[in-house]
Design a protein around this motif. Structure first.
Motif, PDB file in Angstrom:
ATOM      1  N   LEU A 221      17.368 -10.220   2.885  1.00 10.99           N
ATOM      2  CA  LEU A 221      16.423 -10.683   2.046  1.00 10.99           C
ATOM      3  C   LEU A 221      14.846  -9.824   2.810  1.00 10.99           C
ATOM      4  O   LEU A 221      14.214  -9.198   2.061  1.00 10.99           O
ATOM      5  CB  LEU A 221      15.870 -12.092   2.225  1.00 10.99           C
ATOM      6  CG  LEU A 221      16.651 -12.896   1.133  1.00 10.99           C
ATOM      7  CD1 LEU A 221      16.176 -14.483   1.178  1.00 10.99           C
ATOM      8  CD2 LEU A 221      15.959 -12.386  -0.316  1.00 10.99           C
ATOM      9  N   ILE A 222      15.100  -9.818   3.999  1.00  7.22           N
ATOM     10  CA  ILE A 222      13.959  -9.179   4.851  1.00  7.22           C
ATOM     11  C   ILE A 222      14.212  -7.606   4.691  1.00  7.22           C
ATOM     12  O   ILE A 222      13.240  -6.832   4.369  1.00  7.22           O
ATOM     13  CB  ILE A 222      14.124  -9.549   6.364  1.00  7.22           C
ATOM     14  CG1 ILE A 222      14.069 -10.894   6.372  1.00  7.22           C
ATOM     15  CG2 ILE A 222      12.809  -8.889   6.984  1.00  7.22           C
ATOM     16  CD1 ILE A 222      14.185 -11.079   7.919  1.00  7.22           C
ATOM     17  N   ALA A 223      15.338  -6.977   4.609  1.00  9.10           N
ATOM     18  CA  ALA A 223      15.532  -5.705   4.485  1.00  9.10           C
ATOM     19  C   ALA A 223      15.243  -5.541   3.135  1.00  9.10           C
ATOM     20  O   ALA A 223      14.685  -3.864   3.131  1.00  9.10           O
ATOM     21  CB  ALA A 223      17.083  -5.464   4.731  1.00  9.10           C
TER      22      ALA A 223
ATOM     23  N   VAL B  16      20.307 -19.016  -2.576  1.00  9.25           N
ATOM     24  CA  VAL B  16      18.786 -18.661  -3.030  1.00  9.25           C
ATOM     25  C   VAL B  16      18.994 -16.891  -2.574  1.00  9.25           C
ATOM     26  O   VAL B  16      18.495 -16.324  -3.306  1.00  9.25           O
ATOM     27  CB  VAL B  16      17.811 -19.423  -1.870  1.00  9.25           C
ATOM     28  CG1 VAL B  16      16.400 -18.660  -1.765  1.00  9.25           C
ATOM     29  CG2 VAL B  16      17.885 -20.796  -2.615  1.00  9.25           C
ATOM     30  N   ALA B  17      19.511 -16.556  -1.398  1.00 12.25           N
ATOM     31  CA  ALA B  17      19.235 -15.270  -1.369  1.00 12.25           C
ATOM     32  C   ALA B  17      19.982 -14.475  -2.405  1.00 12.25           C
ATOM     33  O   ALA B  17      19.615 -13.409  -3.052  1.00 12.25           O
ATOM     34  CB  ALA B  17      19.785 -15.057  -0.005  1.00 12.25           C
ATOM     35  N   VAL B  18      21.081 -14.791  -2.756  1.00 14.15           N
ATOM     36  CA  VAL B  18      21.905 -14.019  -3.988  1.00 14.15           C
ATOM     37  C   VAL B  18      21.227 -14.136  -5.058  1.00 14.15           C
ATOM     38  O   VAL B  18      20.801 -13.103  -5.603  1.00 14.15           O
ATOM     39  CB  VAL B  18      23.383 -14.796  -4.062  1.00 14.15           C
ATOM     40  CG1 VAL B  18      23.887 -14.226  -5.294  1.00 14.15           C
ATOM     41  CG2 VAL B  18      24.247 -14.541  -2.917  1.00 14.15           C
ATOM     42  N   VAL B  19      20.477 -15.327  -5.492  1.00 14.03           N
ATOM     43  CA  VAL B  19      19.802 -15.380  -6.853  1.00 14.03           C
ATOM     44  C   VAL B  19      18.618 -14.547  -6.553  1.00 14.03           C
ATOM     45  O   VAL B  19      18.297 -13.849  -7.643  1.00 14.03           O
ATOM     46  CB  VAL B  19      19.228 -16.935  -6.932  1.00 14.03           C
ATOM     47  CG1 VAL B  19      18.071 -17.049  -7.957  1.00 14.03           C
ATOM     48  CG2 VAL B  19      20.336 -17.780  -7.326  1.00 14.03           C
TER      49      VAL B  19
ATOM     50  N   GLY C 132      17.787 -11.408  -8.940  1.00 14.27           N
ATOM     51  CA  GLY C 132      16.432 -11.269  -9.711  1.00 14.27           C
ATOM     52  C   GLY C 132      15.814 -10.036  -9.575  1.00 14.27           C
ATOM     53  O   GLY C 132      15.288  -9.348 -10.564  1.00 14.27           O
ATOM     54  N   LEU C 133      15.934  -9.613  -8.343  1.00 18.21           N
ATOM     55  CA  LEU C 133      15.160  -8.446  -8.046  1.00 18.21           C
ATOM     56  C   LEU C 133      15.817  -7.217  -8.711  1.00 18.21           C
ATOM     57  O   LEU C 133      15.245  -6.178  -9.309  1.00 18.21           O
ATOM     58  CB  LEU C 133      15.177  -8.093  -6.410  1.00 18.21           C
ATOM     59  CG  LEU C 133      14.524  -6.541  -6.044  1.00 18.21           C
ATOM     60  CD1 LEU C 133      12.995  -7.226  -6.405  1.00 18.21           C
ATOM     61  CD2 LEU C 133      14.560  -6.541  -4.486  1.00 18.21           C
ATOM     62  N   ASP C 134      17.190  -7.197  -8.621  1.00 19.93           N
ATOM     63  CA  ASP C 134      18.055  -6.108  -9.419  1.00 19.93           C
ATOM     64  C   ASP C 134      17.636  -5.885 -10.763  1.00 19.93           C
ATOM     65  O   ASP C 134      17.384  -5.016 -11.294  1.00 19.93           O
ATOM     66  CB  ASP C 134      19.250  -6.447  -9.207  1.00 19.93           C
ATOM     67  CG  ASP C 134      20.347  -5.148  -9.278  1.00 19.93           C
ATOM     68  OD1 ASP C 134      21.282  -5.341  -9.908  1.00 19.93           O
ATOM     69  OD2 ASP C 134      19.909  -4.157  -8.658  1.00 19.93           O
TER      70      ASP C 134
END
Lengths: 326, 386, 298
Positions: free
Chosen positions: C22-24, C151-154, C158-160
């Motif tokens: 997430l940070i990356a 949450v990270a995967v979602v 979402g970003l993708d």
């Protein structure tokens, strides 16, 4: 006022200004070491300024003149500190003449690793090189934490207090002299060409590989020297002293004083060290104000206070502005 | 522009030299504390206790110097819980501020380098809380330092106390250790505990490390879980302990947790909550078995700061007390005289017990207590004599 | 060293990796559009955890649902990120790249130390989520870990979606392709860049809150090391590439956990192994796994 100004100008442009200052400085430093004219704390701060000047100037060579972004300079400092400390505490203990060779040894050890880093820099550039220097820094820290011979994570104690004002001054002069001569030589031109446009430089026949090697080796040598002086001032080193925060401090000094400028390196080191000490009573606010000043500085003078400019004393004759009065 | 660097240098040097205040004459004592960084609660406790002592002493006139009464003043420096900063602060306090003696640092990582500076500059240093043996012992010669003292017990003693407690009272034969490899005190405590525990018939089934600043210990804890120890010894500072125990419990580890005096800040309960309930640790004193002197201190501290003093506060108060007694005995503002008087103190009745220094050593003979965290408080369990 | 042990360590790696990823992502997004390393990102991450703390402590009368606070934190940190871009980075946008990087470093330090002034002591993270542990065949997995990874995967998905299916995403990709031509096509470059910072910072803030929930003692210094590590993760994956950031994050998490979990290797070697491995990877793949060598015009 005009006469005062012209007197100062006349004195400043006298050919023998720099050598006289050097000799005077050395004499003063020797005097201060053996007679109590300055109290211990001021001596401590002056030595710290000297060490920071060496760090700043040596990093400036790679980051300023060559335009790279190395964040691993604390790693060279660490290598030098440990090398010289091991030399004087384990290999030649209680030996008054061991200090000078230990500092040279420290520089050489750091330079060898710098050489390796230079080889790595052939394939990578820019931000990827930054990561490699960061990884290098972490590896050095972690390696020392796992070597019991140098004390592991708890570090080395009992290092002699060999760093005197005179020795610091000596090494500052040597560093500035070497780097100044390097920068205004043909290798220096190659280094600057790499910063401007490496591919074009290569195409024009500039020997970029050699220039990179020289820049990294010289830079890391003096980084190691600074580390050696640091170790013999503090009398104690441990791996966590040379972490990313230390590297960041050196970076701040370089960009504060000005990139590609030796006068800037001196200025940055002096301002940063003095401000760090003087603002101590502010506590945590000190570390809010210092970076804030840096940000403001970047917005108005993106290359640092003396970025790309140089003290006339350092410029060789043929660089001086021909329209200046001699 | 050319003269800017020269000007800057002149101004800064002038500023440094000119940096000195003209204050009414007082005996200056330096305090080298961890006010920011990894363990700010330790530094705050130390500072609070020191200031309380100064206030009380000055209210009664101060110290007796050359026959007359003189107040004392405190010069505080923040070492940020970092070794090099601690050394720099020591330099500043001793050389620039010219303190008569220095109290602190508390963390061993800071105390050891600061002690080298104090020793070479021949200025008395008393560390309230540093338990690592190296603080008062010269690294190269192995002999005791002349000018460095401490107010607490040392880790060789503490390791013995804890090992005996685990083997005896807790009746546990197997234990694992998880410690911060980069920090002096936890490192020393872990190694010493392992030595003593194994020498007395126990078995250390896991000896894992992490480094200062780490927050994820699941990999190390998974390894420890596989070895299934009865007790996990955690000589960590109060900031790390809640995380470690929480992650251990999450992984399903049911072992009993035991800690060292590094746990002693009450913040550990605030940060750890229910997870740290039931854990034991070693400490320098307990508010529950207080002597009259200790009770008065606890009451005064609570009145002034609104919370009970922890062991760092108590030990700092005692360090100041020892120093004051030595200065009064010496009767003059002379570092050597103060040092000699301190070493020769026959008996000092302090908050943390009765103290005196063994001849030729900077370490006092002290006893320890075992505490347990119960119902959100530190509860006294047992005493341990040397 | 049995199967359960390996699976347990794998779950640990997934959790750690999700946070790094997430940070990356934040680093990569900003780099992709501006070719600039936002060194203040690690401190925005840290601020996410503290913002959560502030929100919960000032609205202590209400029991707030986890996801509401997460949303507030993301928006809050996102706005802060956009503000920094507007004030500190935009003025430097034509100048030497290095000054922008140093400015970012300075901003990060200011944020970290201002937080230190306000919170000199480590704080306990408010527990908005009660975790339940499941023990399955000797492996422990908690609902908290599932939440974090979920949450990270979602967010990543979402970003993708945003990047590949919306016009904003297309504009972002266009800017990373050729920033000079884009305004000629009628795309509001400044607005897109600000939006990129908003999203990147928001993700960082979310990571901070998740990190704080996983490791419930928060201190202002936690941004520095994690920030630099996530930066390494972004570069390993190929900086500028969204998928690379995710890959790099999980890879770094796996490397760190593996280095500790090796049976006969003491855990003190963790950093040494991790960083040496990273260095070797960079030597052989200097632009990271999914990065492309930038075309340089001479």
């Amino acid at each position: 006022m005009a006469t005062a100004r012209s007197i100062i100008q006349k004195v400043a442009s006298w050919r023998w200004v720099v050598p006289t200052l050097v000799v005077a400085g050395l004499l003063f430093a020797l005097l201060a070491d053996y007679r109590p004219i300055l109290n211990g704390y001021i001596q401590f701060v002056l030595i710290t300024i000297g060490i920071n000047i060496i760090l700043c100037a040596s990093l400036n060579l790679v980051n300023g003149y060559m335009g790279e972004f190395s964040v691993g300079h604390a790693g060279f400092m660490s290598l030098g500190a440990y090398a010289s400390a091991v030399f004087t505490t384990k290999w030649m203990p209680d030996n008054a003449v061991a200090f000078f060779p230990s500092v040279v040894f420290a520089g050489l050890v750091a330079a060898c690793v710098g050489f390796l880093l230079a080889l790595l820099s052939f394939k990578t550039r820019g931000d990827y090189l930054a990561i490699i220097t960061l990884a290098f820094l972490m590896i050095v820290k972690s390696a020392f934490e796992n070597i019991p011979y140098v004390g592991g994570p708890r570090g080395l104690l009992g290092i002699d207090k060999s760093t005197t004002l005179a020795w610091t001054f000596f090494w500052v002069v040597v560093t500035l002299w070497v780097i100044r001569n390097l920068v205004y030589s043909k290798f220096g031109r190659a280094i600057t060409a790499i910063r401007e446009d490496e591919i074009a430089a290569n195409a024009m026949g500039v020997r970029t590989r050699e220039a990179k090697i020289i820049a990294f080796v010289v830079s890391s040598f003096f980084g190691g020297v600074a580390g050696a002086l640091f170790a013999h001032q503090l009398q104690f080193i441990n791996p966590s002293t040379f972490d990313i925060v230390k590297s960041t401090e050196i970076l701040v000094m370089v960009y504060l004083g000005g990139i590609a400028s030796l006068g800037g390196s001196i200025l940055g080191a002096v301002i940063f060290t003095v401000l760090s000490q003087v603002l101590q009573p502010l506590g945590t606010w000190r570390m809010v104000i210092l970076p804030l000043l840096l940000v403001l500085l970047m917005l108005f003078r993106p290359r640092g206070i003396m970025g790309m400019k140089e003290l006339t004393w350092f410029l060789p004759k043929n660089e001086l502005d021909p329209t200046r009065k001699p | 522009m050319k003269y800017l660097p020269l000007l800057a240098a002149v101004v800064s040097v002038a500023g440094l030299i000119g940096c000195g205040e003209k204050a009414p004459p007082s005996v200056k004592i330096g305090l080298n504390a961890e006010l920011t960084g990894e363990m700010p609660a330790v530094g705050a406790s130390s500072k609070n206790a020191a200031e309380l002592f100064v206030e009380q002493l000055n209210a009664s006139g101060g110290l007796t110097i050359d026959g007359a009464k003189m107040p004392i003043s405190l010069n505080v420096g923040d070492n940020g819980a970092k070794a090099d900063q601690a050394a720099a602060i020591a330099q500043r306090l001793i050389s620039q501020d010219e303190v008569l003696a220095m109290i602190g640092p508390n963390a061993s990582t800071c105390a050891i380098p600061a002690s080298e500076i104090a020793e070479s500059l021949k200025c008395t240093m008393i560390s309230p809380w540093s338990t690592n043996p190296k603080t008062t012992v010269d690294a190269t010669t192995g002999k005791s330092k002349d000018y460095v003292f401490r107010a607490c017990f040392i880790d060789t003693f503490q390791a013995r106390v804890l090992a005996k407690f685990v083997l005896g009272t807790l009746n546990a034969k197997t234990s694992a250790v998880l410690y911060d490899v980069a920090s002096e005190a936890p490192n020393g405590q872990a190694t010493l505990f392992k030595e003593v525990f194994e020498k007395n018939g126990g078995q250390v089934v896991g000896f894992e490390t992490y480094t200062t600043g780490d927050r994820d210990f699941s990999a190390q804890l998974t390894k420890i879980k596989a070895a299934n120890p009865e007790v996990i010894f955690l000589p960590a500072y109060y900031g790390d302990v809640p995380l470690i125990i929480e992650q251990a419990r999450r992984l399903g580890i049911t072992a009993q947790f035991v800690g060292s005096d590094a746990w002693s800040s009450p913040d550990i309960i605030k940060l750890g909550g229910a997870n740290v309930e039931g854990a034991y640790f070693c400490n320098h004193y307990s508010t529950q078995i207080a002597t009259p002197i200790a009770e008065k201190f606890v009451a005064d501290y609570k009145a002034k700061y609104g919370q009970e003093p922890d062991d760092v506060a108590a030990l700092t108060f005692d360090s100041m007390g020892l120093l004051a007694q030595a200065i009064n005995a010496a009767g003059k503002v002379d570092r050597q005289a103060v040092r000699d008087a301190l070493a020769a103190i026959p008996k000092y009745d302090g908050v943390t017990g009765t103290m005196q220094f063994e001849p030729g050593s900077g370490d006092p003979i002290k006893s320890a207590v075992i505490l347990q965290i119960k119902d959100g408080k530190f509860v006294w369990v047992a005493n341990a004599q040397p | 060293m049995d199967f359960a042990y390996i699976v347990q360590q794998a779950i640990n790696a997934l959790q750690l990796g999700s946070i790094y990823a997430l940070i990356a992502l934040g680093y990569s997004m900003v780099y992709g559009v501006l070719v600039m390393i936002n060194f203040a990102h690690g401190d925005l991450f840290m601020l996410g955890a503290f913002l959560c703390f502030l929100i919960v402590s000032s609205l202590a009368a209400f029991t707030l649902p986890f996801f509401l606070v997460l949303l507030l934190v993301m928006v809050g940190i996102g706005l802060l990120g956009a503000l920094i871009e507007r004030l500190a980075y935009r003025p430097l946008r034509g100048g030497p790249r290095v000054s922008a990087i140093i400015t970012a470093l300075g901003c990060g330090l200011v944020i970290a130390n201002l937080t230190l002034v306000r919170f000199p002591y480590p704080q306990p993270m408010p527990q908005l989520f009660t975790s339940v542990s499941y023990h399955v065949y000797g492996v422990t997995i908690t609902s908290l870990q599932i939440l974090i990874i979920g949450v990270a995967v979602v967010l990543m998905l979402g970003l993708d979606f945003l990047i590949r299916k919306t016009s904003y995403g297309m504009a972002m990709r266009a800017i990373s392709f050729d920033v000079k031509t884009v305004p000629l096509m009628g795309i509001p470059v400044n607005r897109i860049i600000t939006l990129t910072f908003f999203i990147g910072a928001g993700l960082g803030g979310a990571a901070g809150m998740l990190y704080g929930t996983a490791y419930p003692v928060i201190a202002p210094s936690m941004g520095i090391l994690v920030g630099w590590k996530a930066f390494i993760a972004a570069v390993i994956g190929g900086i500028g590439s969204i998928r690379g950031a995710v890959l790099g994050g999980f890879f770094l998490g796996a490397v760190e956990v593996t280095a500790v979990s090796l049976p006969n290797v003491p855990s003190t070697y963790r950093d040494l192994i991790s960083y040496s491995l990273l260095l070797i990877i960079l030597i052989f793949k200097p632009h990271g796994f999914l990065g492309k060598a930038p075309n340089q015009k001479v």
